[in-house]
Design an enzyme around this catalytic site. Structure first.
Site, mmCIF file in Angstrom:
data_model
loop_
_atom_site.group_PDB
_atom_site.id
_atom_site.type_symbol
_atom_site.label_atom_id
_atom_site.label_comp_id
_atom_site.label_asym_id
_atom_site.label_seq_id
_atom_site.Cartn_x
_atom_site.Cartn_y
_atom_site.Cartn_z
ATOM 1 C CG ASP A 1 4.806 9.539 -28.067
ATOM 2 O OD1 ASP A 1 4.961 8.805 -27.083
ATOM 3 O OD2 ASP A 1 3.704 9.834 -28.528
ATOM 4 C CB THR B 1 1.062 5.618 -28.577
ATOM 5 O OG1 THR B 1 1.664 4.665 -27.734
ATOM 6 C CG2 THR B 1 -0.300 5.163 -29.006
ATOM 7 N NE ARG C 1 3.188 0.658 -17.629
ATOM 8 C CZ ARG C 1 2.002 0.979 -18.113
ATOM 9 N NH1 ARG C 1 1.636 2.231 -18.236
ATOM 10 N NH2 ARG C 1 1.150 0.048 -18.440
ATOM 11 C CG ASP D 1 0.924 11.687 -31.015
ATOM 12 O OD1 ASP D 1 1.617 11.361 -30.037
ATOM 13 O OD2 ASP D 1 -0.124 11.118 -31.330
ATOM 14 C CG ASP E 1 4.809 13.013 -26.823
ATOM 15 O OD1 ASP E 1 5.221 12.206 -25.987
ATOM 16 O OD2 ASP E 1 3.982 12.739 -27.699
#
Lengths: 368, 1466
Positions: free
Chosen positions: B414, B416, B969, B995, B999
């Site tokens: 991931d 962010t 996206r 996180d 996910d």
């Protein structure tokens, strides 16, 4: 699982630090063990590192091998297959007839010793192709009976199947297949130095041939009163079906060598590892001439009471006379094994040396 | 639990069964308020059937543990097998051992597992208890107030009161909220990972309650759905008339935010809550190694069966040879009858299975579990994986896949919160062409970083470098000073962690740490702002025209106004939930109609209207023409100070809202933004005293220096969207009363909308300068945003509004029309400036990624973020390299139709790039690392098509050939689909790290899921197998622990197989000498306990502690990780090698004693015991050869094992002469120990047995050292020399090259990036990538370093001169054909619809490769992207490099038609 509550609940509390509070409560121990930083020796197996060991090992094996070989060379052994030899052939033939199984048959075998057997001489009988190491055969015994437990005397363990009781439901003592199949030839060795010389009976110790612990711990006669005879103790039992004599009359010469503590029985009960084996029959008594130094060279004869049938299993019977060394009987394998190993190690060591010689620089480079 | 409790209820209360039945029939749940029944006994409470809020996730109770655990254990086939064998031993015909003894191993194994399960269950129990005892306020009727209760005491129908920042204990229907709008804000991070606040509404019928909700007056009956796990669905009625929707339901696990207080009634509790129903247990994962191992276990079974069969047949034949006359030693059956050889053979077969059972390593499974637990323990204890800041360790949640960590091939990450900290930090800005570098700010950030990097370092001066400018003089500055002092004091106490923790404690919401909030203003800019403010104030105060303000100052003020206004940030203060300030003069909503507009903008209304409107009406002239009136003197610092001090008490002044004081004294405002960069900008503006004070749907309140608070009337907000890449707000400026559009967006989007500067050089210069600064920022890896403004005349506005309102009300194509409307507005902008924001990467992310990549891991980033951001971050964290060419796959909506049209012939597939490049690399696929110079960027929509069945293979082909893949996206589902696809199709080991809850699916699908236990809730952590506090720990986790775990376990498993085979083979050889009777020379005790005890400990120690290479080297040489990736420690052939070795060793161990004792009077056990001893010694020494590091534990365990054997043997052989029937080894070992022969055997046999392996290892060490071995060498020498840069690969390669042997390092070199300056080598081949506008495959691959001029030039030349085109009609065919150099032709090709490509056939020979994608859109607007590749022969710059790897140099150029922006970067 319970993560929906926004708390790290699945956390494993390894060490018992629940009591410890404060900002760094969960800080791991910084010990060498915990951090896997234990001081360690990490040997590298490369040509350069193994070579010294290889050479040392080669030399060591060589030394041991040579010394063993020298020792072995001093030993003597004589094997005599008497199954069909001499007059025993008659007995052999007669035993082929099952009806003669109970009859005693005597015969004599003659042989000559070319060299003197120096030192202690052991008299073995040998059997070939007799599988004492079969699983079911081995299990077919009752140690508790042999150790003299009264209870087991009349109630042998189920391990003794199918030799627990005879047809009349009388318990068998000693029970089991091992005891039943006991070797029952007997031998008398005579020495005649030269033809015409007087015949000397070669004296043999027939006691002390079993392991001390066997005689004294594993095999005991059932307890008896002073007044009781051994036969009375064994009353209510019967001898194994193949036996000619009851267990309390195994040794007609020595009353103390009867019952479960009969040494031939004990020796027999120690099941041999291989189908070709020998078992100790006696040890030369070296107290009187001409046997004080061992067995002198010359002619010998053995009087055999030939009882044990071997034709059913294509077996052979032997008599073995042997002297022993400090590492066992005459067996050249061990020294040879050492010498061969030494050779192998040496060859490999040389090979590695070549490698080291050729590529040693690279190994050094790697270390740089 | 729910059914159980309902069941219980049914039994208890039979009277009420009817009603209950009715409930069931209705498929609904009827909830009454509990307080109505408080007096009634529990029996009459209608809610009693519903499960309470107590949760229980444990599997067992004290009573049920034994049966249930056994039952579960017997699900494992191996256990059933071993129990079967143990029971078989009770059958007299086939028994091999003392039956009780045969039970020992299986009982031991079962109990060890049971203890482990018990411990795990206890952990669950503890955490359950912890949750069950959390507090919550529950209404109690007798007390007439809310009382504290434990969570577990909450029942359905209870009224609970929730305060801000509380976690919801159950699913609650919202009945009342302190919020004036009857809203309740919740954060659902723990459920879906989204940190933005969601609004929940009070049930409609309670909406208009003015007074506080009084539970005692409640008498409604709620009818709703049965508990289900659909988070987005809730239907029901209250009182049969008022509908309930999911907007009314607060879900368990969410956090109340920004709402002071909320009251609700519990609808679902405990295990019936949606959150719990969604909470499926984790998937049982089986590691790759274990899968591999199971294959070999299967082989062992085959070997076992073969051996048994062989023995059985042998026994049958052996018996057969004796014919009818059975020998005396053949034991008859108990009945005295002869057993036929055939039947005997059948019996024997079963017996042999018992005797040989050791071959199937019963203790292997339990040993592996023990070792894994120990490994987990050590991983857990690693202090380098411990984060002081949050006081968290790495958590290993899956105990059985540690070794998988060492075999990863793909990492899906991931972005962010995983790669980045999700903290946007304002770094620098440029306003009106002047750059403000914010050096002090940079220093401040650097300080944070250095604090992190060197926590112990004493650097007393650093705090002092923080600027304390007197001119600032505000409390802002004071806070900075304070902060610096506090950080200093933190540092004094010794750890950055404390400082950080302090910062964490101070924050409540997701984004905002001091690092982000406390921007140190650039002094120069601050001066200007102050000056501008004061001048403006002056101007305003004196009713002078605004145009008197110097244009640069005006720009600066506008710039900051734009920063504060142009966003969707919500303001709140920390102590209180968001205050909805009702101090509006009237309720205004954004302009909805023309009439509204006219009404609002008539002066009469303005004067009568709000304070702000009235004042702004005074200034009506347009101030678009900016004169330069610098006549006004700038106020001195002192006067600024006084003015600032006065500001609170100031009244009057245009637009000043003195009475508007939502900020409680001194309290710091908190900004909650949809995206953290918005917040960063607002914080940045605040640093310059331009703070956002309040935001209402129709009004934004801004506090400006010298001007105080200004209310901006918010007319429109044109939200951000990814196509426009910008957002705008339309406000009425309170000072000028002009309708002003503030636009903020990606530089690419804004710069082309700037009004062409007609007047004067200055504007053009500003534009030019800004652009160059933008490039500079981008080169620094900052996220760049441009700020622009535009003033509209009323007429213009009215005109636009007309269209906009039409668009808003349009039924068809509303989206499109709104989009067009926004485009209409956002034109002819006036550039104010640009900002550079840093999305701070987590510490060490680029290094981690670089080293993971060196380790041969493919890293894919799957993010829900927008493409520009993602690409930006990807560059920042070195995922994408400026050196590599980027394929961007963006399919627009039209693709759908196109897709439909082009599914049939895949040759002209709808993603041209896919097809073409895929085939291009199919050609080069012979050397897999060869062309990893591509980066792939794909957006969610395109991903959806790419993941389609028909195209997934192609997509994978492309993706596989790319060095890095970036999916933007993407939805959570897509993430998991991608992972699943890669996992299943490529048959690789995948690791997913993330996180957030978005996910979770990905984490669950991957072979190993790693959760970052960061800010975004625990959902990811809970779904994960490992939870890391930080991304950078992944490096050590994988490279070190993964490697170790893998190599340890792999070696241990191999050793196990070897050990058992070796031991069993001994018995097998003996069968040839005992008539295949199943007899064993090894005593039954030794046989049973050999595996379990005598030889068990050393391998456990080695399996836990052995380190083939030190942690240091493993991290310095990530290449060593490939060892695990390629499963080099445990290859199928190794199993057979070990088997061969085992058979050899067993032959030696059998026959040396055999011949040594042959023909002697030895008895079976006197001969068997030495063999057992020899086997043990050999096995231990074998382990010694395989052990790489010897700690005292290894020594101890080996000595212990040997001692244990002798101790057991001695005591066993002397204890009881009759107890161990049928075997009786009395006094055997004692006698043996007195025999020299025994010792002689003990010397020669192991030497001979181990000679081949020793020889092999020595040769391997010298001749063809494996990479790990070289690593160990380095390790050693490093320890000896204590330093020096010995870890360069060149060294390694050179050491191995002279040998002429192919070492693994040859392949290591391949993926390493090598840089060759593009200018050095003439471009010899290009490929043109021409993409239809609709399904664009663009290649914005340039390093951001390049300035635009540069770029334009190069692309121009590309386009016109050297668009070398080599085409082939069918891309599926890989052989290359012609090279034609003609621009005309390329143009021609571009007009072809479809794909044409040329592909090099044999990469090592060809030095040029071109990829061509040519199509022209019907619209004629073509977009041409030229790829220029130079496959260069290594020019001797790196002599050690094998030629294979030297060709990967790609230079990419890009040409873009004029109507497209040069690059899409945000």
């Amino acid at each position: 699982m319970q993560g929906l509550l926004g708390k790290p609940l699945g956390r494993v509390h390894w060490s018992n630090k629940a009591a410890k509070t404060g900002p760094l409560a969960h800080r791991p121990d910084n010990s060498a063990f915990m951090q896997q930083r234990l001081p360690a020796w990490s040997p590298m197996l490369t040509t350069s590192t193994v070579l010294p060991f290889m050479y040392c090992m080669a030399v060591l094996c060589l030394v041991v091998g040579v010394s063993l070989l020298i020792t072995v060379q001093g030993t003597q052994e004589m094997k005599l297959d008497y199954t069909e030899a001499g007059t025993c052939n008659n007995c052999f033939q007669s035993l082929k007839n099952v009806s003669n199984a109970g009859k005693s048959c005597s015969c004599r075998v003659v042989f000559t010793l070319e060299h003197e057997f120096k030192g202690d001489v052991f008299f073995y009988y040998g059997l070939q192709n007799f599988h004492q190491n079969l699983r079911k055969y081995m299990d077919s015994r009752d140690d508790a009976q042999m150790v003299g437990r009264k209870q087991n005397l009349k109630n042998p363990s189920s391990y003794c199947e199918p030799y627990i009781r005879d047809e009349k439901d009388v318990p068998i003592a000693p029970c089991g297949a091992v005891a039943n199949s006991m070797f029952n030839d007997s031998f008398a060795l005579q020495y005649q130095g030269q033809p015409g010389d007087p015949i000397n009976t070669v004296p043999l110790y027939r006691k002390g041939i079993a392991w001390y612990t066997d005689e004294n711990v594993k095999f005991r006669n059932p307890p008896k009163n002073k007044s009781q005879t051994l036969a009375q103790v064994f009353e209510g039992t019967t001898s194994p079906p193949y036996w000619q004599k009851p267990v309390y009359l195994l040794d007609p010469l020595d009353a103390t060598n009867n019952g479960f503590i009969n040494e031939d029985l004990i020796v027999w009960m120690r099941e041999a590892a291989f189908p070709n084996f020998k078992k100790l029959y006696g040890v030369l008594v070296r107290t009187q001439e001409p046997f004080t130094n061992g067995l002198p060279a010359g002619n010998y004869s053995i009087d055999i009471v030939y009882n044990f049938p071997v034709q059913y299993f294509k077996g052979r019977k032997q008599v073995v006379l042997s002297t022993v060394t400090w590492f066992g009987g005459q067996n050249r394998f061990l020294p040879i094994a050492y010498l061969v190993t030494s050779g192998l190690v040496f060859i490999i060591a040389i090979f590695l040396t070549v490698i080291w010689w050729k590529f040693g620089k690279d190994a050094k480079n790697m270390n740089e | 639990m729910a059914p159980e409790s309902e069941e219980a209820g049914m039994v208890k209360v039979k009277v009420k069964t009817q009603k209950k039945k009715k409930n069931k029939e209705n498929k609904t749940r009827i909830v009454h308020a509990n307080i109505l029944y408080d007096n009634a006994k529990g029996e009459e409470n209608p809610n009693r059937h519903f499960s309470d809020n107590k949760i229980k996730t444990t599997k067992y109770t004290l009573l049920s543990f034994l049966p249930k655990n056994l039952f579960e254990q017997f699900h494992r086939f191996a256990n059933v097998y071993f129990v079967f064998i143990a029971l078989l031993n009770f059958v007299p015909v086939v028994n091999a051992f003392q039956p009780e003894l045969a039970l020992a191993p299986v009982v031991f194994i079962l109990s060890v597992t049971a203890i482990k399960d018990l411990w795990e269950d206890y952990r669950r129990h503890r955490s359950d208890t912890e949750i069950n005892h959390m507090d919550c306020l529950v209404y109690s009727r007798p007390e007439k107030r809310y009382l504290e209760r434990f969570w577990k005491q909450i029942r359905v129908g209870d009224f609970i009161r929730l305060r801000c920042n509380e976690i919801l204990p159950a699913d609650v229907l919202l009945l009342s909220s302190s919020d004036p709008d009857r809203l309740c804000h919740i954060e659902t991070a723990t459920l879906d990972g989204e940190t933005n606040l969601k609004q929940r509404q009070v049930v409609r019928s309670f909406f208009h309650l003015d007074c506080e909700f009084d539970p005692s007056k409640y008498n409604g009956v709620i009818e709703c759905e049965k508990p289900n796990n659909d988070l987005n669905r809730f239907r029901g009625y209250i009182g049969r008339k008022c509908g309930l929707y999911k907007e009314n339901l607060l879900l368990r696990g969410c956090t109340i935010r920004n709402t002071e207080e909320a009251v609700g009634i519990v609808i679902y509790a405990g295990h019936e809550t949606k959150a719990m129903l969604n909470n499926n247990g984790p998937r049982y994962k089986r590691s790759k190694l274990e899968r591999q191992m199971n294959v070999d276990v299967f082989w062992c079974v085959i070997i076992l069966l073969v051996m048994c069969l062989f023995t059985a047949i042998g026994h049958g034949l052996w018996l057969f040879q004796y014919g009818d006359k059975r020998p005396v030693f053949d034991v008859l059956s108990p009945e005295g009858a002869n057993v036929s050889p055939g039947l005997s053979a059948v019996y024997l077969f079963l017996t042999m299975i018992i005797v040989f059972q050791v071959l199937i390593p019963i203790s292997l499974f339990v040993s592996i579990e023990i070792v894994k637990i120990c490994q987990v323990f050590f991983i857990h204890q690693d202090s380098e994986l411990y984060d002081e800041e949050t006081d968290t360790h790495l958590q290993c949640r899956a105990l059985n896949i540690t070794e998988d960590l060492g075999q990863m091939q793909y990492i899906f990450s991931d972005k962010t919160g995983t790669l980045t900290e999700n903290k946007m930090v304002f770094r620098r800005c440029t306003v009106a062409g002047v750059e403000y570098s914010h050096d002090a700010n940079a220093r401040r950030l650097a300080m944070y970083q250095e604090l992190e990097s060197e926590e112990e370092a004493e650097c007393p001066s650093r705090g002092g470098t923080l600027p304390r400018r007197d001119s600032v003089g505000s409390h802002q500055s004071a806070r900075v000073v304070l902060r610096s002092q506090s950080t200093k004091s933190h540092r004094r106490t010794g750890s950055r962690a404390e400082a950080k923790r302090a910062s964490i404690l101070s924050k409540h919401t997701a984004f905002s740490s001091p690092m982000e909030k406390d921007i140190t203003p650039d002094p120069q800019l601050l001066d200007k702002v102050n000056e501008g403010g004061s001048q403006l104030n002056f101007i305003h105060f004196h009713r002078q025209p605004m145009s008197q303000l110097p244009s640069d100052l005006a720009d600066i003020i506008d710039f900051f106004v734009a920063l504060t206004v142009c966003n969707t940030v919500v303001v709140s203060s920390p102590d209180q939930p968001r205050q909805k300030v009702r101090m509006r003069f009237e309720l205004k909503s954004p302009v909805k109609t023309i009439e509204d507009f006219i009404k609002r903008f008539t002066p009469s209304r303005l004067t009568s209207g709000s304070n702000s409107s009235s004042t702004s009406s005074l200034v009506t002239n347009r101030s678009s023409t900016r004169g330069c009136s610098s006549a006004l003197s700038s106020p001195s610092a002192e006067s600024t100070l006084t003015k600032l001090d006065e500001e609170g008490s100031r009244l009057g002044g245009a637009g000043l809202l003195a009475d508007f004081s939502p900020v409680p004294g001194g309290a710091e405002l908190r900004y909650e933004a949809e995206s953290p960069d918005e917040a960063a900008l607002v914080y940045a503006a605040r640093a310059y005293k331009c703070s956002l004070v309040g935001r209402l749907p129709d009004q934004v309140t801004v506090e400006l220096p010298h001007l105080g608070k200004l209310g901006f009337e918010l007319l429109h907000t044109l939200g951000f969207d990814s196509t426009r890449k910008r957002m705008s707000v339309v406000v009425r400026h309170p000072l000028t009363d002009q309708i002003t559009v503030y636009t903020k967006g990606a530089d690419s989007a804004i710069m082309e909308l700037i009004k062409p500067p007609l007047t004067g050089k200055r504007q053009r210069k500003i534009l030019c300068k800004t652009q160059s600064y933008l490039n500079l920022y981008a080169a620094d890896g900052l996220r760049t945003l441009c700020i622009a403004k535009k003033t509209l005349s009323k007429e213009e506005y009215a005109c636009w509004l007309q269209g906009h309102l039409e668009a808003e009300t349009a039924i068809h194509g509303r989206e499109e029309r709104l989009f067009q409307s926004a485009l209409r507005l956002e034109t002819d902008l006036h550039l104010l400036g640009a900002t550079g924001i840093e999305d701070r990467l987590q510490d060490g992310v680029p290094e981690t990624i670089a080293s993971l990549r060196k380790a041969g891991l493919q890293i894919w980033v799957l993010t829900g973020d927008k493409q520009e951001t993602a690409v930006n971050i990807a560059y920042a964290c070195k995922l994408l390299d400026p050196e590599e060419e980027i394929l961007t796959l963006n399919a627009d909506s039209q693709v759908q139709s196109w897709y439909g049209a082009s599914t049939a012939p895949i040759g002209s597939g709808y993603i041209p790039g896919t097809v073409l490049v895929g085939s291009a690399h199919a050609a080069g696929a012979t050397t897999p690392f060869l062309v990893h110079r591509l980066g792939l960027v794909i957006d969610g929509r395109t991903l959806a098509y790419a993941l389609d069945k028909s195209l997934e293979d192609k997509f994978l082909e492309v993706a596989r050939s790319c060095r890095s893949v970036l999916c933007c996206r993407s939805t959570p589902l897509q993430k998991s689909t991608v992972v699943k696809l890669v996992r299943n199709k490529l048959k690789v080991m995948t690791l997913a790290i993330g996180d957030g809850a978005n996910d979770v699916s990905m984490i669950q699908v991957a072979d190993v899921g790693v959760g970052i236990s960061g800010q975004e809730g625990m959902q990811a952590v809970m779904a994960s197998d490992f939870a890391l506090p930080r991304f950078q720990y992944l490096q050590k986790l994988l490279l070190v622990h993964g490697h170790w775990c893998y190599s340890r376990l792999a070696n241990m498993i191999l050793y196990f197989f070897y050990k058992n085979a070796m031991f069993v083979a001994l018995i097998f050889w003996f069968q040839f000498y005992c008539g295949f009777s199943g007899s064993s020379m090894v005593d039954q005790w030794y046989l049973v306990f050999f595996n379990l005890m005598f030889s068990a400990f050393p391998q456990l120690v080695t399996g836990t502690l052995d380190k083939d290479v030190s942690a240091h080297t493993l991290q310095a040489l990530p290449q060593l990780y490939m060892n695990g990736q390629n499963s080099e420690e445990y290859k199928p052939y190794m199993f057979w090698m070990n088997m061969m070795d085992a058979f050899y060793q067993s032959l030696v161990c059998f026959f040396i004693p055999y011949f040594a004792y042959a023909g002697s009077d030895v008895d079976l056990f006197t001969w068997g015991t030495p063999i057992t001893t020899l086997a043990l010694i050999t096995i231990l020494l074998h382990l010694g050869i395989e052990t790489k590091t010897w700690t005292w534990m290894n020594w101890a365990s080996i000595v212990f094992s040997a001692c244990l054997f002798f101790a057991v043997a001695l005591s066993y052989n002397s204890s009881c002469p009759t107890c161990y029937a049928p075997s009786n080894p009395y006094w055997t070992i004692q006698r043996l120990l007195l025999e020299p022969r025994f010792y002689l055997l003990c010397l020669v046999t192991p030497v001979t047995a181990l000679l081949p392996r020793y020889f092999y290892r020595a040769c391997q060490g010298s001749l063809f050292p494996s990479p790990t071995k070289v690593g160990r060498q380095l390790d050693r020498s490093w320890r000896q020399t204590h330093g020096g840069n010995i870890f360069s690969l060149g060294n390694l390669a050179s050491t191995s090259d002279p040998l002429g042997l192919k070492t693994a390092f040859a392949s290591f070199n391949n993926p390493l990036p090598r840089y060759f300056p593009p200018k050095d080598h003439p471009q010899s081949a290009h490929s043109t990538l021409t993409i239809p506008k609709d399904a664009a495959v663009s290649a914005p691959s340039d390093p951001p370093l390049r300035t635009s001029e540069d770029h334009d030039q190069s692309t121009a030349t590309d386009d016109t001169q050297s668009c070398l085109e080599v085409t082939k009609e069918l891309p599926g065919v890989t052989e290359g054909s012609r090279v034609v150099e003609s621009p005309e032709r390329s143009a021609l090709q571009r007009s072809d619809i479809g794909v044409s490509g040329w592909v090099s056939s044999t990469p090592p020979l060809l030095q040029k490769e071109a990829v061509e994608l040519g199509t022209a859109p019907p619209g004629g607007r073509s977009r041409c992207v030229a790829y220029t590749r130079n496959w260069e022969q290594n020019q001797g710059s790196d002599p050690e490099t094998p030629p294979v790897e030297s060709r990967t140099r790609t230079q990419t150029k890009q040409s873009i038609a004029a109507d497209y922006s040069e690059e899409d970067r945000l």
